[in-house]
Design a protein around this motif. Structure first.
Motif, PDB file in Angstrom:
ATOM      1  N   VAL A   1       0.835  -1.207   0.000  1.00 30.82           N
ATOM      2  CA  VAL A   1       0.000   0.000   0.000  1.00 30.82           C
ATOM      3  C   VAL A   1       0.869   1.256   0.000  1.00 30.82           C
ATOM      4  N   LYS A   2       1.962   1.228   0.778  1.00 32.64           N
ATOM      5  CA  LYS A   2       2.842   2.405   0.833  1.00 32.64           C
ATOM      6  C   LYS A   2       3.624   2.568  -0.467  1.00 32.64           C
ATOM      7  N   LEU A   3       4.015   1.457  -1.099  1.00 31.10           N
ATOM      8  CA  LEU A   3       4.678   1.564  -2.403  1.00 31.10           C
ATOM      9  C   LEU A   3       3.721   2.163  -3.430  1.00 31.10           C
ATOM     10  N   LEU A   4       2.466   1.748  -3.368  1.00 30.06           N
ATOM     11  CA  LEU A   4       1.461   2.334  -4.254  1.00 30.06           C
ATOM     12  C   LEU A   4       1.341   3.836  -4.009  1.00 30.06           C
ATOM     13  N   GLN A   5       1.371   4.248  -2.740  1.00 31.17           N
ATOM     14  CA  GLN A   5       1.273   5.666  -2.398  1.00 31.17           C
ATOM     15  C   GLN A   5       2.498   6.440  -2.902  1.00 31.17           C
ATOM     16  N   ILE A   6       3.684   5.844  -2.764  1.00 33.86           N
ATOM     17  CA  ILE A   6       4.916   6.481  -3.253  1.00 33.86           C
ATOM     18  C   ILE A   6       4.817   6.716  -4.761  1.00 33.86           C
ATOM     19  N   LEU A   7       4.452   5.674  -5.490  1.00 23.26           N
ATOM     20  CA  LEU A   7       4.356   5.787  -6.952  1.00 23.26           C
ATOM     21  C   LEU A   7       3.262   6.757  -7.361  1.00 23.26           C
TER      22      LEU A   7
ATOM     23  N   THR B   1       6.526  11.373   0.699  1.00 24.18           N
ATOM     24  CA  THR B   1       7.048  10.302  -0.157  1.00 24.18           C
ATOM     25  C   THR B   1       8.451   9.914   0.250  1.00 24.18           C
ATOM     26  N   ARG B   2       9.318  10.909   0.501  1.00 21.24           N
ATOM     27  CA  ARG B   2      10.692  10.606   0.919  1.00 21.24           C
ATOM     28  C   ARG B   2      10.693   9.852   2.249  1.00 21.24           C
ATOM     29  N   LYS B   3       9.793  10.213   3.160  1.00 20.85           N
ATOM     30  CA  LYS B   3       9.744   9.541   4.466  1.00 20.85           C
ATOM     31  C   LYS B   3       9.220   8.113   4.330  1.00 20.85           C
ATOM     32  N   LEU B   4       8.290   7.881   3.406  1.00 19.43           N
ATOM     33  CA  LEU B   4       7.790   6.525   3.187  1.00 19.43           C
ATOM     34  C   LEU B   4       8.875   5.637   2.589  1.00 19.43           C
ATOM     35  N   VAL B   5       9.695   6.216   1.703  1.00 14.12           N
ATOM     36  CA  VAL B   5      10.824   5.470   1.146  1.00 14.12           C
ATOM     37  C   VAL B   5      11.832   5.160   2.258  1.00 14.12           C
ATOM     38  N   ALA B   6      12.128   6.166   3.084  1.00 11.89           N
ATOM     39  CA  ALA B   6      13.085   5.978   4.187  1.00 11.89           C
ATOM     40  C   ALA B   6      12.592   4.926   5.177  1.00 11.89           C
ATOM     41  N   LEU B   7      11.274   4.839   5.355  1.00 15.77           N
ATOM     42  CA  LEU B   7      10.691   3.845   6.245  1.00 15.77           C
ATOM     43  C   LEU B   7      11.037   2.427   5.776  1.00 15.77           C
ATOM     44  N   HIS B   8      11.205   2.271   4.452  1.00 10.91           N
ATOM     45  CA  HIS B   8      11.613   0.991   3.879  1.00 10.91           C
ATOM     46  C   HIS B   8      13.129   0.790   3.954  1.00 10.91           C
ATOM     47  N   GLY B   9      13.858   1.824   4.382  1.00 16.32           N
ATOM     48  CA  GLY B   9      15.313   1.747   4.385  1.00 16.32           C
ATOM     49  C   GLY B   9      15.928   2.187   3.075  1.00 16.32           C
ATOM     50  N   GLY B  10      15.127   2.831   2.214  1.00 14.10           N
ATOM     51  CA  GLY B  10      15.609   3.266   0.906  1.00 14.10           C
ATOM     52  C   GLY B  10      15.885   4.753   0.853  1.00 14.10           C
ATOM     53  N   THR B  11      16.244   5.238  -0.328  1.00 16.64           N
ATOM     54  CA  THR B  11      16.531   6.651  -0.549  1.00 16.64           C
ATOM     55  C   THR B  11      15.725   7.164  -1.743  1.00 16.64           C
ATOM     56  N   LEU B  12      15.443   8.471  -1.734  1.00 18.54           N
ATOM     57  CA  LEU B  12      14.738   9.127  -2.839  1.00 18.54           C
ATOM     58  C   LEU B  12      15.540  10.349  -3.245  1.00 18.54           C
ATOM     59  N   THR B  13      15.911  10.420  -4.526  1.00 14.16           N
ATOM     60  CA  THR B  13      16.673  11.547  -5.050  1.00 14.16           C
ATOM     61  C   THR B  13      16.028  12.050  -6.339  1.00 14.16           C
ATOM     62  N   VAL B  14      16.457  13.223  -6.786  1.00 16.77           N
ATOM     63  CA  VAL B  14      15.905  13.790  -8.016  1.00 16.77           C
ATOM     64  C   VAL B  14      17.012  14.427  -8.837  1.00 16.77           C
ATOM     65  N   GLU B  15      16.891  14.273 -10.148  1.00 19.36           N
ATOM     66  CA  GLU B  15      17.704  15.003 -11.121  1.00 19.36           C
ATOM     67  C   GLU B  15      16.730  15.732 -12.028  1.00 19.36           C
ATOM     68  N   SER B  16      17.039  16.975 -12.384  1.00 23.53           N
ATOM     69  CA  SER B  16      16.083  17.729 -13.185  1.00 23.53           C
ATOM     70  C   SER B  16      16.772  18.847 -13.946  1.00 23.53           C
ATOM     71  N   GLU B  17      16.134  19.261 -15.029  1.00 23.62           N
ATOM     72  CA  GLU B  17      16.595  20.396 -15.815  1.00 23.62           C
ATOM     73  C   GLU B  17      15.367  21.179 -16.255  1.00 23.62           C
TER      74      GLU B  17
END
Length: 199
Positions: free
Chosen positions: A81-87, A159-175
């Motif tokens: 459910v949280k992965l669905l929310q992240i996406l 979203t970043r906190k939900l990823v961190a809850l899984h032990g993962g990281t969230l980053t962004v690249e943009s132009e």
């Protein structure tokens, strides 16, 4: 005219509900009361669910939407459910900030220690000096864009906190004017799989 008023009220109500839910979820994470309901599941199931939710929004803007996983039948360990929310959070932002006729794609690659997800769009992009600011609570980089597109400034923080809850990281690249790539990881071994011993 009355129908339009009712639609406006409904949309405002939905935005308010989303705001309240995001605040509640952020409070739970910060208080350490947000729990992971870990299970092993096929990634295709989550991709199908989020595509069903997002597809209508994308079609209305004439956006192409594609999903790819490598290998094709990838399994993930995590809170479905949280992965669905992240996406959903990342994709709804991508739809919101991608001009008509653009494209959005989601890629997932199973690696040695994690599954790496990328949400790639051809949207308006984010200035280099604002790439970390977008993850701050209630922060919206451009007031003009926030007025045009709406939003609460909580989605990416949560979203970043939900990823961190899984032990993962969230980053962004943009132009600016070329699009953004949001990358996040979900480790195969979650924090709850190796609880710290009591001291």
């Amino acid at each position: 005219e009355q129908k339009q008023f009712v639609r406006d009220i409904l949309e405002s109500g939905r935005q308010l509900l989303n705001l309240i839910n995001d605040i509640v979820d952020l409070s739970k994470v910060d208080a350490g009361r947000m729990e992971l309901n870990a299970e092993d599941f096929e990634l295709a199931v989550v991709f199908d669910e989020v595509q069903t939710i997002i597809q209508g929004m994308a079609v209305r803007k004439g956006l192409s939407l594609a999903f790819r996983q490598e290998p094709p039948n990838t399994w993930v360990r995590g809170d479905r459910v949280k992965l669905l929310q992240i996406l959903y959070n990342l994709l709804s932002n991508a739809v919101k900030f991608t001009p008509k006729g653009g494209s959005i794609r989601v890629e997932a690659v199973r690696r040695h220690s994690d599954v790496c997800f990328r949400v790639i769009d051809t949207g308006v992009g984010i200035p280099a000096d604002s790439l970390e600011l977008i993850f701050e609570e209630f922060r919206q980089v451009d007031a003009r864009l926030s007025r045009e597109y709406g939003g609460t400034g909580l989605g990416l923080a949560l979203t970043r906190k939900l990823v961190a809850l899984h032990g993962g990281t969230l980053t962004v690249e943009s132009e600016v004017d070329k699009g953004s790539v949001f990358t996040f990881t979900i480790p195969h071994v979650l924090p709850i799989d190796n609880p710290e011993p009591a001291t």
